[in-house]
Design an enzyme around this catalytic site. Structure first.
Site, PDB file in Angstrom:
ATOM      1  N   ASP A  20     -18.187  48.620 -23.702  1.00  0.00           N
ATOM      2  CA  ASP A  20     -17.943  48.029 -25.016  1.00  0.00           C
ATOM      3  C   ASP A  20     -17.830  46.509 -24.892  1.00  0.00           C
ATOM      4  O   ASP A  20     -17.630  45.973 -23.804  1.00  0.00           O
ATOM      5  CB  ASP A  20     -16.660  48.591 -25.624  1.00  0.00           C
ATOM      6  CG  ASP A  20     -16.746  50.093 -25.861  1.00  0.00           C
ATOM      7  OD1 ASP A  20     -17.873  50.590 -26.076  1.00  0.00           O
ATOM      8  OD2 ASP A  20     -15.703  50.772 -25.809  1.00  0.00           O
ATOM      9  N   ASP A  49     -16.012  44.363 -29.645  1.00  0.00           N
ATOM     10  CA  ASP A  49     -15.020  45.439 -29.709  1.00  0.00           C
ATOM     11  C   ASP A  49     -13.619  44.850 -29.818  1.00  0.00           C
ATOM     12  O   ASP A  49     -13.142  44.590 -30.910  1.00  0.00           O
ATOM     13  CB  ASP A  49     -15.153  46.352 -28.487  1.00  0.00           C
ATOM     14  CG  ASP A  49     -14.287  47.593 -28.619  1.00  0.00           C
ATOM     15  OD1 ASP A  49     -13.994  48.001 -29.762  1.00  0.00           O
ATOM     16  OD2 ASP A  49     -13.888  48.157 -27.592  1.00  0.00           O
ATOM     17  N   ASP A  51      -8.051  44.894 -23.329  1.00  0.00           N
ATOM     18  CA  ASP A  51      -7.719  46.311 -23.172  1.00  0.00           C
ATOM     19  C   ASP A  51      -6.979  46.496 -21.858  1.00  0.00           C
ATOM     20  O   ASP A  51      -7.436  46.017 -20.803  1.00  0.00           O
ATOM     21  CB  ASP A  51      -8.979  47.176 -23.136  1.00  0.00           C
ATOM     22  CG  ASP A  51      -9.548  47.459 -24.520  1.00  0.00           C
ATOM     23  OD1 ASP A  51      -9.072  46.833 -25.485  1.00  0.00           O
ATOM     24  OD2 ASP A  51     -10.466  48.287 -24.620  1.00  0.00           O
ATOM     25  N   ARG A  87      -3.722  45.480 -34.049  1.00  0.00           N
ATOM     26  CA  ARG A  87      -3.562  45.633 -32.594  1.00  0.00           C
ATOM     27  C   ARG A  87      -3.102  44.336 -31.929  1.00  0.00           C
ATOM     28  O   ARG A  87      -3.779  43.776 -31.077  1.00  0.00           O
ATOM     29  CB  ARG A  87      -4.851  46.125 -31.944  1.00  0.00           C
ATOM     30  CG  ARG A  87      -5.296  47.482 -32.439  1.00  0.00           C
ATOM     31  CD  ARG A  87      -6.471  48.007 -31.648  1.00  0.00           C
ATOM     32  NE  ARG A  87      -6.884  49.327 -32.145  1.00  0.00           N
ATOM     33  CZ  ARG A  87      -7.846  50.065 -31.599  1.00  0.00           C
ATOM     34  NH1 ARG A  87      -8.502  49.606 -30.537  1.00  0.00           N
ATOM     35  NH2 ARG A  87      -8.155  51.241 -32.098  1.00  0.00           N
TER      36      ARG A  87
END
Length: 385
Positions: free
Chosen positions: A187, A211, A215, A267
């Site tokens: 991604d 994306d 992460d 997020r």
């Protein structure tokens, strides 16, 4: 006549001394104000005007769950300078960023000769015991693949501008120790961590990726994300792989002194299973929510400044299955921002830092000053950064 000359000289000396005292006092006051505006990480190295000659000092300045990054320094460190912005994922040339990752064994401290834009043809597999230090120049990683930390430890990523990262199809790429790795679909994340530990992401500017921006997944832990500027992004930071990956129960992440916004939607972070200490960050609005959780995570939100968007959602939190442990401690709320916290404090009140991870939390009223230089810094020559 001689007496008058002596008196005149004495008077001039006195005037000079008083002028120098006033000037010195003014400089000291200005320096004191500058230091007062810095957070504990920046005070550690930015107050040194000779930081270019002492770059490795940075490794001793990290706080939070990454701990001090002292394993990245020592007599055995190889200093490597990137001179070539090109990228060949299978046959990296000396002087390129990928060459440092694939062909240098042991500890490596990477700097850059000049301003450059690096368009990666495939994800860059970052090696263990690596520092990428972009201070002093403008280094952009953009318009292609970006950074992947997979089963590595002791990594510092500092002073980069990472943006417009795009998804990549499967294919081979050279990884650490010149091993060819068959990559699957990737991604478009700016920095993705899988099964990695002791990682410090500091003073980067990240935005506009396909994306997300960061992460932390698949059992990664011991992470500090600090002093970054996140902007123009829908999904900003994901902590935890998915709702079925229970190994993320051991995940511990510190999110400190970052600037979120403008135009960040959600997020900041979203966390699954693990624990996050979210502290002294500036939130300049949000879309769906600022902090979210699922699969019974614990989040301590401490001394952050939340400025709700005009005419939008004022609620900071989002809980997908109503079992997240959210706790707000000494946060500051502006423009109608609200924080829905759990009734039971539970583990969310206890970061339980080791001595080398601990730091003083500032009052939320100081957050604007402490985050005003978040992101990749401009470091003029012959001056402090």
């Amino acid at each position: 006549m001689a007496s008058r000359g002596i008196q005149g000289t004495t008077l001039l000396c006195l005037v000079w001394a008083i002028s120098m005292a006033i000037l010195t006092s003014s400089v000291l006051v200005q320096a004191r104000r500058t230091v007062d505006d810095m957070n504990v990480i920046d005070i550690c190295w930015r107050t040194n005007p000779n930081w270019r000659s002492h770059r490795h000092q940075l490794a001793r300045c990290s706080v939070g769950y990454a701990g001090k990054m002292i394993h990245n320094i020592g007599r055995d460190v190889i200093n490597y300078k990137v001179t070539d912005p090109s990228d060949d994922p299978l046959n990296p040339r000396p002087g390129t960023l990928r060459y440092a990752m694939t062909s240098i064994r042991g500890k490596v401290w990477i700097t850059f000769k000049r301003n450059m834009v690096i368009k990666l043809a495939k994800p860059l597999l970052v090696s263990s015991f690596t520092t990428i230090d972009g201070r002093g120049v403008n280094v952009e990683i953009a318009y292609g693949a970006c950074l992947l930390l997979q089963r590595v430890t002791n990594v510092i990523i500092h002073g980069l501008r990472i943006h417009h990262c795009v998804a990549q199809g499967p294919g081979p790429v050279m990884g650490p120790n010149r091993k060819i790795v068959q990559m699957g679909q990737v991604d478009g994340d700016a920095i993705r961590m899988l099964t990695s530990s002791n990682i410090w992401i500091d003073h980067n500017t990240l935005y506009d990726c396909q994306d997300g921006l960061i992460d932390v997944t698949r059992g990664s832990t011991g992470i500090t994300i600090s002093n970054n500027w996140f902007r123009f992004q829908d999904k900003v930071m994901l902590l935890g792989h998915n709702d079925g990956f229970r190994r993320d129960q051991d995940m511990k992440v510190t999110v400190a002194f970052n600037h979120f916004g403008p135009r960040c939607q959600q997020r900041m972070p979203r966390i699954r299973f693990g624990y996050a200490h979210v502290v002294n960050n500036l939130y300049l609005g949000w879309g769906q929510y600022a902090i979210g959780g699922s699969s019974n995570p614990s989040i301590k939100s401490q001394a952050n400044l939340f400025i709700a968007p005009e005419g939008g959602n004022k609620e900071i939190t989002w809980d997908s299955n109503m079992n997240a442990n959210f706790r707000s401690v000494h946060d500051l709320f502006e423009n109608g921002a609200s924080f829905r916290q759990s009734s039971d404090e539970g583990i969310a009140t206890r970061p339980n830092y080791r001595p080398d991870q601990m730091f003083d939390v500032a009052d939320a009223r100081a957050v604007r000053s402490l985050t005003k230089s978040a992101g990749a810094l401009k470091c003029p020559r012959l001056s402090r950064c």
